[in-house]
Structure formats: structure tokens, C-alpha cells
Scaffold this motif. Structure first.
Motif, short mmCIF file in Angstrom:
data_model
loop_
_atom_site.label_atom_id
_atom_site.label_comp_id
_atom_site.label_asym_id
_atom_site.label_seq_id
_atom_site.Cartn_x
_atom_site.Cartn_y
_atom_site.Cartn_z
N TYR A 1 1.50 -5.91 0.22
CA TYR A 1 2.45 -4.96 0.80
C TYR A 1 3.40 -4.41 -0.26
O TYR A 1 3.65 -3.19 -0.34
N ASP A 2 3.94 -5.30 -1.10
CA ASP A 2 4.92 -4.88 -2.09
C ASP A 2 4.31 -3.94 -3.13
O ASP A 2 4.93 -2.95 -3.54
N ALA A 3 3.07 -4.24 -3.56
CA ALA A 3 2.40 -3.36 -4.53
C ALA A 3 2.10 -2.00 -3.91
O ALA A 3 2.25 -0.95 -4.55
N ASN B 1 2.63 4.77 1.67
CA ASN B 1 1.45 3.97 1.92
C ASN B 1 1.67 3.06 3.13
O ASN B 1 2.81 2.67 3.44
N VAL B 2 0.58 2.69 3.80
CA VAL B 2 0.67 1.93 5.04
C VAL B 2 -0.20 0.68 4.96
O VAL B 2 -1.33 0.73 4.43
N LEU B 3 0.31 -0.44 5.48
CA LEU B 3 -0.48 -1.67 5.58
C LEU B 3 -0.61 -2.05 7.04
O LEU B 3 0.39 -2.25 7.73
N LEU B 4 -1.85 -2.12 7.52
CA LEU B 4 -2.14 -2.53 8.89
C LEU B 4 -2.71 -3.94 8.87
O LEU B 4 -3.70 -4.21 8.18
N GLY B 5 -2.10 -4.83 9.63
CA GLY B 5 -2.60 -6.20 9.72
C GLY B 5 -3.42 -6.37 10.98
O GLY B 5 -2.90 -6.22 12.10
N ALA C 1 -4.79 -7.27 -5.72
CA ALA C 1 -5.77 -6.65 -4.82
C ALA C 1 -5.47 -5.18 -4.63
O ALA C 1 -6.39 -4.35 -4.57
N PHE C 2 -4.18 -4.84 -4.52
CA PHE C 2 -3.87 -3.42 -4.35
C PHE C 2 -4.18 -2.64 -5.61
O PHE C 2 -4.58 -1.47 -5.54
N MET C 3 -4.00 -3.24 -6.78
CA MET C 3 -4.35 -2.54 -8.01
C MET C 3 -5.86 -2.23 -8.04
O MET C 3 -6.27 -1.16 -8.50
N LEU C 4 -6.67 -3.16 -7.54
CA LEU C 4 -8.11 -2.91 -7.46
C LEU C 4 -8.40 -1.74 -6.51
O LEU C 4 -9.26 -0.90 -6.78
N ILE C 5 -7.66 -1.70 -5.41
CA ILE C 5 -7.82 -0.60 -4.46
C ILE C 5 -7.41 0.72 -5.12
O ILE C 5 -8.13 1.72 -5.03
N GLN C 6 -6.27 0.73 -5.78
CA GLN C 6 -5.74 1.95 -6.37
C GLN C 6 -6.70 2.53 -7.42
O GLN C 6 -6.81 3.75 -7.57
N TYR C 7 -7.44 1.65 -8.08
CA TYR C 7 -8.38 2.12 -9.09
C TYR C 7 -9.79 2.33 -8.53
O TYR C 7 -10.74 2.57 -9.28
#
Length: 555
Positions: free
Chosen positions: A94-96, A104-108, A448-454
């Protein structure tokens, strides 16, 4: 809501990130490594995962961020059994996500993978996330064991993602959960959905590890929690001096938890399943091994002791493993219903006798009836025996009692053998994460978010160099297919992540083997005490003895 002082303090703890991830999102770039291949069955795995197989490992380094600037809507799922630190994976993610773009949105998704299939979710906010930072449990969104493995399920998942504009799914789980993540990632790529799937390595059993994944999250906290309890029992045993305590600990498919607890507490006996299999030890030989320690200690006037037993030990006994394998095949498919429909144990016994080989039936017959029946309790999701339901601690104490009775009749043993039984499982799954797990999990989520962003898909979030201070940790990712092989599940060959077993030529086991003969006779107990969160780093930030030994460090 009233909270404890420790809970309040843990809310305020700031997890430590790897040095590279502290540079700021704008100053992180990607370094690609060599192409990868699966750990086994390369041709078959490559055929099953044509869109996600063979990708390179990657490492994040300091440099200009070249990722696409777009709004990300990410879904997160907690899958499988609870493990300390899961909340921090979500918090780091969430923080990244918000540091990159506040829109940006995080859905749990609630209740595990079924939440994705049922479109049951909550949108994460600062206020909501802050209630769970650095705490144990999975209650932030709940967990579940629904398998994502059929084309119909994948189609539903893709539709839910399309409905909400979801760009990526993060699945936090163990080997089975990340196998599901791998197959879902392949589906999303094959069908050009634009949805990425990233996994995070979770399991307190410690069997989701390899040359890249140094340890799964939750292992540190759980083993420290169990070791505290074992140390307490050792102190009690040494005080009362009248009981042998047989303690079963988590570890269905590997003995990592048992070995770590033994290194932490120095019990008289610790069975290592992988060694039992390597030496092809029978039930009788294991019972003799434990009885030897009981007899030698009794000769010194010590009619007490502690034995640690991994929950999956019986699967490593060759004769028992063959028995379980035959039972799994015997009850494959509709045969389970046929067996359960039989009205009496006598009729079920005859069904079993007709379906087993003569050799396996001979093993089955020597088991106490209670253990026999435990082998036919509810199956796991793969249709296999639920080994954790077998009370192996009671099985071995009963077998040892029989051995001692024989020795007493022969005049070689004159001691007393009182027994207490324990199983430590749930006690460690939702503990407040140690500082190590709090930091590691937060880093896994952030990474994990860095992997998503790239734009990576079918990758596992990876943080390594974990025996060093967090500043020196290395962040990156590896294709999940690298860990895959083919295994027999519920009567069929399926692609799954290969479990990491305890290595008998590894430093942790060698250290244990070099000391256990002394521990078996002497009272060499250690009392590690409770997990410490505040104080000197040498007390609060220490990692497991397993990881320290694997990295060539002294313990």
C-alpha cells in the motif's frame, strides 16, 4: 477500541527497508539477470507456461526509474494458513503504491482467493491500513484455501479484474498459493488481459526456499514463538524431573521448524524427517533411538526429557510413506465416497485390507487403532492424507513405552517413563511478528509493487542477503516458474512449486548432528525466552540460527 500497550507501540514501529528501496521510487531501476529454467521437468513446465517461462531474474538498483507512468489499481489476496507478517506485506504494498501515485488504489479481496471469484473486497485507506501495521494475523482481509486452477475460475477472475480496472493481483501465500499465482499469471498473459500477477513467499514451515528465496516470511516469528514454549517446557521438565515431553511442531513436508527449534533449545531428541528417509529408518528403529536416550538418562537418575517431532515425520519413514501413498491412491476420486459410506470400522478395515499390498498392510496392522483411523480422516484439498491430523507424538511415545517395557523385562532399564504430549501449531501462526519479519514482510510488499510498476508478470517478490542488517538487503524478483516441477497430486501429474527439504549436508543440520549425542544424555537445555521488540539490535533484530548457519555465521 481498547488496545494493549504493546499493540499501540507496534502500530508506531517503522519497518526497515533494504537500502535500495529507501532511495525513493524515482531512483530505482531494474537490472536483468540471465534467463531461468524450472528446477526440474523443464520441457513439460515450459510447455505448460509458454508465456511466463524462462524469464530473467531481476534486481533493483539505484538509477532513473523508467517504468510507465500510469494509474495502478491492484488487488491483494492472503491465501492459505496464517503466518506472522502478512499485514506488513499489505502495508508495504500500500505504501509503495501510494508513494508512486496518490491516486493508485489497493483492493483487498476478502477470505482468500474466493474473494476474487465472488468480487468481495474492501478498498484500502490510510485509516484502515494503520489498524494492522506490525501486527500478527490475517484479519485485515481474512484468508482462505480456495484453489485458483480451472479455466472457469480464471475467466471469472479476469472479468472481476476488468470490472474494476485492476492492473495487477498480488497473491501472498505458500507453495500451493504461489503455484496458483503462476497458473493465473499464465492465463492472464495468454489471454492478453493486461493483468499482472505477483507472488509473495509465505509459510511458517520454511519449505518455500531456494538459492533465491532465503526464507519464507513467518518462519522467524513462528520458530521463536515455539522455541519460547519449548524452553518453558524444558525448564518445567528440569524442575519437576518426572516427565518426558513429546512435542510435535509444524512442518508437514519438511523439518525446518523442528531443526530451528532444536538449535534454539537443545532438546534431548529431535527427529529430522529427511534423515529418517535417508537412512530408511523404520518405526521400530526410531523408537529404539528415542528409547536409548531415555535409558541412558534414567541411568543418570534423569527420568525426564524433551523430544521434538515434526508433524510430517511419518511420511519420511519409508514403510509408512509407502503406506500413505497406497492409501492416497486407494481413495483417489470417487473411492473416498465409497469408503466413507461404509457404516462400521470393521467394514472399512476390510476395504483397506483388500486395497493395500501385503507389505503395507503389515505396517498398518502394528499401528494403534486410533492412529489407523487418523489415516482415514478428512482428506486435504489434493485428496491426500492430512498428515498433520496424525498424532505422531502419541504414536512414538507409545512405541517407546513398548520398547522400554521390553528392556525392563530384560533388566537393562530400571527407570520411570511418564509422558506429556504437546502440539505447537496455531500458537505461532498469528504472533506479533518479530522485528525481522516485520521488516522483511514490509520489504516484500513494497518490492512487489516495484515489480508491478515495471510490468513484470508471474514473478515472486524477492528480498535476499537477509542475515545482514536491513540496509544491506537486496530487493528484486524471480519468475515463479523457476521453482516448478511436476508432482503426483490426487492421482494426477500437476505442475507445482518444489518444496525445499532440510539439507543433510547443510550447515544447520551438521551443527545439530555434531551436538545431539551430548544433548541426548545431558541436560543441555537452552531457554530463549519471549521475542524482544525493543532494546539492543543483538537481541531484537537477530535472525534464525538456521539462516545464520547457512550464511556461514557463528551461533
Amino acid at each position: 477500541m481498547k488496545i494493549s500497550p504493546l499493540q499501540k507501540a507496534r502500530y508506531e514501529y517503522t519497518p526497515k527497508l533494504p537500502g535500495m528501496l529507501r532511495n525513493g521510487i524515482a531512483d530505482i531501476c531494474v537490472k536483468e539477470g540471465a534467463a531461468t529454467q524450472s528446477v526440474a521437468d523443464q520441457e513439460k513446465i515450459a510447455e505448460l507456461f509458454p508465456n511466463t517461462y524462462g524469464k530473467p531474474e531481476i534486481t533493483f538498483e539505484k538509477g532513473k526509474n523508467t517504468s510507465a507512468d500510469k494509474k495502478q489499481i491492484v488487488g491483494v489476496i492472503l491465501s492459505g494458513g496464517q503466518a506472522p507478517g502478512g499485514h506488513n506485506v499489505v502495508s508495504g504494498l500500500y505504501d509503495a503504491l501510494k508513494a508512486t501515485n496518490k491516486d493508485n488504489v489497493l483492493l483487498g479481496f476478502k477470505g482468500g482467493p474466493s474473494g476474487l471469484l465472488e468480487d468481495d473486497y474492501i478498498e484500502m485507506t490510510d485509516e484502515y491500513i494503520d489498524q494492522f501495521r506490525n501486527t500478527g494475523g490475517f484479519d485485515i482481509i481474512g484468508s482462505g484455501r480456495t484453489k485458483l486452477e480451472t479455466p472457469e475460475q480464471f475467466a471469472v477472475a479476469a472479468e472481476v479484474c476488468k470490472k474494476h480496472g485492476i492492473t495487477a493481483i498480488v497473491i501472498i501465500g505458500g507453495d500451493d498459493s504461489n503455484t496458483n499465482a503462476c497458473t493465473l499469471a499464465e492465463y492472464m498473459a495468454a489471454n492478453k488481459t493486461g493483468v499482472q500477477v505477483i507472488g509473495c513467499p509465505k509459510t511458517i514451515d520454511g519449505d518455500l526456499k531456494n538459492e533465491d528465496i532465503e526464507c519464507s516470511f513467518g518462519f522467524d516469528t513462528a520458530t521463536k514463538t515455539y522455541s519460547e514454549l519449548i524452553g518453558n517446557i524444558e525448564r518445567d521438565a528440569n524442575s519437576a524431573k518426572k516427565y518426558w515431553h513429546f512435542i510435535k511442531v509444524m512442518g508437514r513436508s519438511a523439518s525446518h521448524v523442528a531443526l530451528e527449534c532444536a538449535l534454539e533449545t537443545q532438546p534431548n531428541i529431535c527427529l529430522i524427517g529427511e534423515e529418517v528417509a535417508d537412512k530408511k529408518m523404520s518405526l521400530s528403529e526410531i523408537a529404539d533411538y528415542i528409547a536409548d536416550s531415555v535409558e541412558k538418562r534414567a541411568a543418570n537418575g534423569d527420568n525426564f526429557g524433551v523430544a521434538i517431532i515434526p508433524e510430517g515425520i511419518v511420511e519420511f519413514v519409508p514403510e509408512f510413506s509407502v503406506l500413505i501413498s497406497e492409501i492416497n491412491e486407494l481413495l483417489a476420486g470417487s473411492k473416498t465416497e465409497e469408503f466413507n459410506a461404509l457404516p462400521s470400522w470393521e467394514e472399512k478395515y476390510e476395504f483397506i485390507k483388500a486395497g493395500l499390498t501385503k507389505e503395507s498392510m503389515a505396517v498398518f496392522e502394528i499401528l494403534p487403532q486410533g492412529i489407523q483411523q487418523q489415516l482415514f480422516l478428512e482428506r486435504d484439498p489434493h485428496g491426500n492424507v492430512q498428515v498433520s491430523l496424525i498424532e505422531s507424538e502419541k504414536l512414538f511415545s507409545a512405541l517407546v513405552a513398548d520398547k522400554l517395557a521390553e528392556r525392563k523385562a530384560a533388566g537393562t532399564y530400571k527407570g520411570k517413563f511418564g509422558v506429556q504430549h504437546h502440539f505447537f501449531g496455531y500458537e505461532g501462526r498469528c504472533a506479533f511478528p518479530s522485528n525481522f519479519d516485520a521488516d522483511y514482510c514490509y520489504s516484500l510488499g513494497y518490492n512487489a509493487f516495484m515489480l508491478i510498476q515495471y510490468g513484470f508478470n508471474g514473478y515472486l517478490s524477492k528480498v535476499s542477503n537477509l542475515s545482514k542488517p536491513a540496509e544491506e538487503w537486496v530487493a528484486g524478483g524471480m519468475p515463479i516458474t523457476k521453482m516448478m516441477n511436476m508432482e503426483r497430486r490426487n492421482g494426477k501429474d500437476k505442475p507445482v512449486i518444489k518444496k525445499a527439504l532440510t539439507e543433510l549436508d547443510g550447515a544447520p543440520f551438521k551443527y545439530f548432528a555434531a551436538h545431539r549425542d551430548e544433548w541426548a544424555v545431558k541436560t543441555s537445555f537452552l531457554f530463549p525466552g519471549a521475542i524482544q521488540y525493543y532494546g539492543p539490535s543483538s537481541v531484537c533484530d537477530i535472525t534464525t540460527k538456521t539462516l545464520a548457519l547457512e550464511k556461514g555465521e557463528e551461533i
